[in-house]
Design a protein around this motif. Structure first.
Motif, PDB file in Angstrom:
ATOM      1  N   ASN A   1       0.821  -1.224   0.000  1.00 32.22           N
ATOM      2  CA  ASN A   1       0.000   0.000   0.000  1.00 32.22           C
ATOM      3  C   ASN A   1       0.856   1.277   0.000  1.00 32.22           C
ATOM      4  O   ASN A   1       0.375   2.360   0.310  1.00 32.22           O
ATOM      5  N   GLU A   2       2.167   1.132  -0.295  1.00 32.61           N
ATOM      6  CA  GLU A   2       3.065   2.268  -0.473  1.00 32.61           C
ATOM      7  C   GLU A   2       3.596   2.880   0.828  1.00 32.61           C
ATOM      8  O   GLU A   2       4.471   3.730   0.784  1.00 32.61           O
ATOM      9  N   THR A   3       3.056   2.506   1.996  1.00 30.36           N
ATOM     10  CA  THR A   3       3.666   3.037   3.227  1.00 30.36           C
ATOM     11  C   THR A   3       5.053   2.429   3.399  1.00 30.36           C
ATOM     12  O   THR A   3       5.321   1.325   2.944  1.00 30.36           O
ATOM     13  N   PHE A   4       5.897   3.212   4.066  1.00 26.68           N
ATOM     14  CA  PHE A   4       7.269   2.750   4.258  1.00 26.68           C
ATOM     15  C   PHE A   4       7.368   1.664   5.322  1.00 26.68           C
ATOM     16  O   PHE A   4       6.683   1.732   6.338  1.00 26.68           O
ATOM     17  N   LYS A   5       8.245   0.697   5.063  1.00 29.53           N
ATOM     18  CA  LYS A   5       8.631  -0.269   6.092  1.00 29.53           C
ATOM     19  C   LYS A   5       9.848   0.326   6.776  1.00 29.53           C
ATOM     20  O   LYS A   5      10.964   0.283   6.236  1.00 29.53           O
ATOM     21  N   GLU A   6       9.639   0.872   7.965  1.00 29.26           N
ATOM     22  CA  GLU A   6      10.706   1.683   8.563  1.00 29.26           C
ATOM     23  C   GLU A   6      11.989   0.901   8.830  1.00 29.26           C
ATOM     24  O   GLU A   6      13.082   1.441   8.696  1.00 29.26           O
ATOM     25  N   GLN A   7      11.807  -0.371   9.202  1.00 31.97           N
ATOM     26  CA  GLN A   7      12.999  -1.161   9.476  1.00 31.97           C
ATOM     27  C   GLN A   7      13.901  -1.281   8.239  1.00 31.97           C
ATOM     28  O   GLN A   7      15.120  -1.189   8.329  1.00 31.97           O
ATOM     29  N   GLN A   8      13.235  -1.482   7.085  1.00 29.44           N
ATOM     30  CA  GLN A   8      13.986  -1.588   5.836  1.00 29.44           C
ATOM     31  C   GLN A   8      14.584  -0.247   5.455  1.00 29.44           C
ATOM     32  O   GLN A   8      15.700  -0.169   4.941  1.00 29.44           O
ATOM     33  N   VAL A   9      13.817   0.814   5.699  1.00 37.25           N
ATOM     34  CA  VAL A   9      14.317   2.154   5.382  1.00 37.25           C
ATOM     35  C   VAL A   9      15.577   2.434   6.205  1.00 37.25           C
ATOM     36  O   VAL A   9      16.574   2.931   5.684  1.00 37.25           O
ATOM     37  N   GLU A  10      15.520   2.062   7.466  1.00 35.46           N
ATOM     38  CA  GLU A  10      16.691   2.294   8.322  1.00 35.46           C
ATOM     39  C   GLU A  10      17.916   1.566   7.753  1.00 35.46           C
ATOM     40  O   GLU A  10      19.004   2.133   7.658  1.00 35.46           O
ATOM     41  N   LYS A  11      17.683   0.314   7.367  1.00 33.72           N
ATOM     42  CA  LYS A  11      18.772  -0.463   6.778  1.00 33.72           C
ATOM     43  C   LYS A  11      19.333   0.233   5.548  1.00 33.72           C
ATOM     44  O   LYS A  11      20.544   0.308   5.351  1.00 33.72           O
ATOM     45  N   TYR A  12      18.400   0.731   4.738  1.00 27.13           N
ATOM     46  CA  TYR A  12      18.809   1.383   3.497  1.00 27.13           C
ATOM     47  C   TYR A  12      19.621   2.651   3.793  1.00 27.13           C
ATOM     48  O   TYR A  12      20.663   2.901   3.193  1.00 27.13           O
ATOM     49  N   LEU A  13      19.136   3.455   4.739  1.00 24.60           N
ATOM     50  CA  LEU A  13      19.857   4.683   5.104  1.00 24.60           C
ATOM     51  C   LEU A  13      21.251   4.364   5.641  1.00 24.60           C
ATOM     52  O   LEU A  13      22.232   5.020   5.313  1.00 24.60           O
ATOM     53  N   ARG A  14      21.311   3.327   6.469  1.00 26.94           N
ATOM     54  CA  ARG A  14      22.610   2.949   7.037  1.00 26.94           C
ATOM     55  C   ARG A  14      23.565   2.445   5.973  1.00 26.94           C
ATOM     56  O   ARG A  14      24.779   2.477   6.162  1.00 26.94           O
ATOM     57  N   HIS A  15      23.000   1.960   4.886  1.00 30.16           N
ATOM     58  CA  HIS A  15      23.861   1.560   3.771  1.00 30.16           C
ATOM     59  C   HIS A  15      24.298   2.780   2.944  1.00 30.16           C
ATOM     60  O   HIS A  15      25.478   3.028   2.749  1.00 30.16           O
ATOM     61  N   VAL A  16      23.289   3.557   2.499  1.00 34.18           N
ATOM     62  CA  VAL A  16      23.584   4.694   1.610  1.00 34.18           C
ATOM     63  C   VAL A  16      24.548   5.672   2.277  1.00 34.18           C
ATOM     64  O   VAL A  16      25.470   6.179   1.646  1.00 34.18           O
TER      65      VAL A  16
END
Ligand SMILES: Cc1cc2nc3c(=O)[nH]c(=O)nc-3n(C[C@H](O)[C@H](O)[C@H](O)COP(=O)(O)OP(=O)(O)OC[C@H]3O[C@@H](n4cnc5c(N)ncnc54)[C@H](O)[C@@H]3O)c2cc1C
Ligand SMILES: *[C@@H]1O[C@H](CO)[C@@H](O)[C@H](O)[C@H]1NC(C)=O
Ligand SMILES: *[C@@H]1O[C@H](CO)[C@@H](O)[C@H](O)[C@H]1NC(C)=O
Ligand SMILES: *[C@@H]1O[C@H](CO)[C@@H](O)[C@H](O)[C@H]1NC(C)=O
Length: 608
Positions: free
Chosen positions: A539-554
């Motif tokens: 439904n397009e809402t963010f999965k925050e746990q995944q977002v955190e992982k992504y930010l920590r990578h980028v």
């Protein structure tokens, strides 16, 4: 391929310098000048800016005869077109051997110079250019004119280098050239025999396995010949050795220690073996600074632009979400030199904000040691004082730009924050990028530390945006948002990463479709579904746990791109470097224009 490219670039550079030289100094004028004033130094094809040592009749004998070094001497004539075309190649050859100048010298004699006439006649030079090799302890005597070395090609540096290497190798086979490191291919099947018959202080052996004849192994052996604790050898197409080491891809670099174990194994791209070796030594506190050469920033920028001049923007997009060292440094230079220094007087709360900002930078901003000392200098300037003047700070920042300061590794330009026009992106984009990076660094470095202040970076950012950010509209919005979105309730390092992410997305939403938007970089909710499909529910809402992982990578230190940045500066110790010509170990132009992360060099200096 990489080496060839590196040399190719240098040849182009030297060639263009040379062409401009031809334009500026007409041959006639030079000749007349020389005739009128015989003492004037002759305008030769080589000079102090290259690695070719010029010899004359006045110093030839004392240098070449009975020397503990071996000499390669080019007898040439300034006016001969063939010599002019060969000169850039010969400079390339000299550059290849520059780290072993103390053992083997690449030199030249200009036979067009009248004073050298007797010398060239003595050596029976009938054609130009002629290359002669003089082994160490060479003695003057009838018909001792050195060994003629063939020039296989006018313009291919590698081919010429190979010929010279063959000469050196055959010299070693005849038990001469023993002052040089062992340049014979490694013939054993047992890798650990590398420690047989070497000095006891040698702790590490580096074996470069090549599938074919190349000049990489010799290059590395020569470059590091003065590092007393290592031995560098190479093998060519030695199948039994490779299979005993379980190496299937070439070239490969295997690092062994005397205790009989394989310490590390790398499959470098051909031009990277020396960097791996240097990085390995640096990690073990073995000083390799002198092999690290600093490039001229204009030259770097030209190289960057040449990669994809027509489509730098699309190249940046291809890289995806990533932080470039160049953007971080440009941001900080604008921030300190323009925004902070614009203030007539900085005192009170403003001064506190500046101190907090500098403290965070000192802890988490990636610079080399000199950059780190620069930031500390700034901090001490603003500490223990009631006020500082912007003009004083401006002067400090301006001084930091002097090339000899070796503080900034990049040209003051933008890559990740490149805009499709100069009016787009750049500094504001750099600010967001820098603060995201700093929040993630704080989380990375303080993981598990209970005493760490979770709001350290956010508070510093808030103070900076409030007191110094020149876009006052942005500043007002940000302060309002900090209150609305309870920045003060942030209670963990993770929360601070996520708070800034969410806040930035609020701004993105507000500005989407705005007239200031760069059409090439539309404002979207970050990260996009394209870049991080796993970051959203259906439904397009963010999965925050995944977002955190992504930010920590980028925004992690190992994902920083050093495209266009000089790693030599970032890795340098305190010693002032001399010698600023190209081709350093960390910083071949080729490595400077790579788009990939240099993961193993990602950490800079751990600081507390
Ligand atoms: C604190 C602050 C407040 C601002 N307020 C305003 C304002 O009120 N009005 C105005 O017109 N302009 C404002 N700006 C400028 C504006 O936000 C953009 O910086 C500018 O328009 C350039 O946009 P950009 O496309 O380069 O991307 P930017 O928004 O600058 O983003 C830079 C990069 O950060 C990454 N990124 C984007 N979103 C996120 C996220 N949520 N989390 C992590 N990374 C992300 C992307 O890689 C992006 O390329 C503000 C800037 C700052 C630093
Ligand atoms: C060396 O020569 C090049 C051209 O061949 C010239 O551009 C450069 O200025 C010279 N450098 C010195 C130190 O004379
Ligand atoms: C290598 O070391 C010797 C003495 O230890 C020194 O004279 C020489 O200049 C060094 N060579 C290089 C290339 O640094
Ligand atoms: C979207 O889906 C997730 C998980 O199924 C749910 O937690 C969330 O509330 C949904 N959001 C909206 C706006 O429907």
């Amino acid at each position: 391929m990489g080496l060839a490219f590196q040399h190719f670039f240098k040849i182009i550079l030297i060639l263009s310098l040379y062409i401009s030289y031809l334009h500026s100094a007409s041959v006639d004028i030079q000749q007349r000048k020389y005739r009128e004033v015989p003492q004037v130094q002759y305008a030769s094809l080589y000079n102090a800016s290259d690695e070719v040592e010029e010899l004359t009749a006045n110093n030839f004998d004392q240098n070449v005869y009975n020397s503990n070094r071996a000499w390669l001497v080019e007898f040439y004539n300034t006016w001969c077109g063939h010599c002019q075309r060969y000169a850039p190649t010969y400079k390339g050859v000299a550059n290849y051997f520059k780290h072993s100048k103390d053992l083997f010298v690449v030199a030249a004699v200009d036979c067009a110079n009248d004073i050298n006439q007797p010398l060239c006649r003595y050596f029976d030079i009938m054609g130009y250019p002629t290359l002669r090799y003089f082994h160490e302890n060479f003695l003057k005597g009838i018909k001792n004119f050195g060994v003629t070395v063939d020039k296989p090609s006018v313009s291919n540096v590698d081919e010429n280098v190979k010929t010279v290497i063959n000469t050196l190798v055959s010299e070693q086979k005849e038990n001469r050239a023993q002052m040089l490191p062992n340049l014979l291919p490694y013939e054993h099947n047992d890798a650990f025999k590398i420690f047989d018959s070497v000095k006891p202080e040698i702790k590490y052996g580096f074996l470069i396995l090549e599938s074919d004849k190349s000049i990489l192994g010799v290059d590395a052996a020569l470059t590091f010949h003065n590092v007393s604790s290592i031995s560098v050898r190479y093998s060519e197409h030695n199948e039994e050795l490779s299979s005993s080491l379980e190496i299937k891809e070439f070239p490969a670099l295997v690092i062994l220690n005397r205790e009989g174990s394989k310490v590390e194994e790398k499959i470098p791209r051909i031009e990277h073996a020396k960097r791996y070796i240097a990085a390995f030594l640096k990690q073990r506190d073995i000083n390799v600074d002198k092999y690290i050469v600093i490039h001229n920033k204009k030259e770097i920028l030209e190289a960057v632009k040449n990669v994809g001049q027509e489509n730098l923007v699309s190249k940046v997009k291809e890289v995806g979400d990533a932080v470039f060292q160049m953007d971080l440094e440009s941001t900080l230079r604008v921030s300190l030199g323009r925004e902070v220094a614009r203030n007539k007087v900085i005192d009170g709360e403003k001064l506190n904000a500046l101190r907090a900002y500098l403290k965070v930078l000192i802890k988490y901003f990636p610079l080399g040691k000199r950059g780190y000392f620069f930031l500390n200098d700034l901090l001490s300037t603003v500490t223990n004082t009631e006020s500082v003047s912007g003009a004083d700070l401006y002067k400090l920042v301006k001084d930091s730009e002097k090339p000899e300061q070796l503080i900034w590794s990049s040209p003051k330009e933008w890559l990740g924050c490149i805009g499709s026009t100069p009016a787009h992106r750049r500094y504001p984009c750099g600010l967001w990028t820098m603060f995201h990076y700093l929040t993630v660094q704080a989380a990375e470095r303080n993981a598990g530390k209970k005493e760490a202040n979770p709001k350290e970076v956010l508070n510093a950012m808030y103070g900076y945006i409030k007191y110094f950010f020149g876009c006052s509209d942005c500043s007002q919005h940000f302060q309002a948002m900090a209150a609305e979105r309870n920045m003060d309730k942030v209670s963990s390092l993770r929360d601070s990463v996520m708070w800034l992410w969410a806040a930035h997305n609020v701004v993105n939403k507000r500005l989407a479709g705005d007239s200031t938007e760069d059409p090439e970089f539309p404002k979207k909710q970050f990260p996009t579904a394209e870049r991080c499909p796993e970051c959203r529910y259906s439904n397009e809402t963010f999965k925050e746990q995944q977002v955190e992982k992504y930010l920590r990578h980028v925004y992690s230190s190992i994902n920083v791109r050093y495209m266009g940045s000089d790693l030599g500066i970032l890795h340098m110790g305190l010693e002032k470097l001399t010698g600023t010509s190209g081709g350093g170990v960390f910083t071949s132009i080729d490595s400077i224009i790579r788009w990939l992360p240099v993961a193993y060099l990602g950490y800079i200096y751990a600081r507390h």
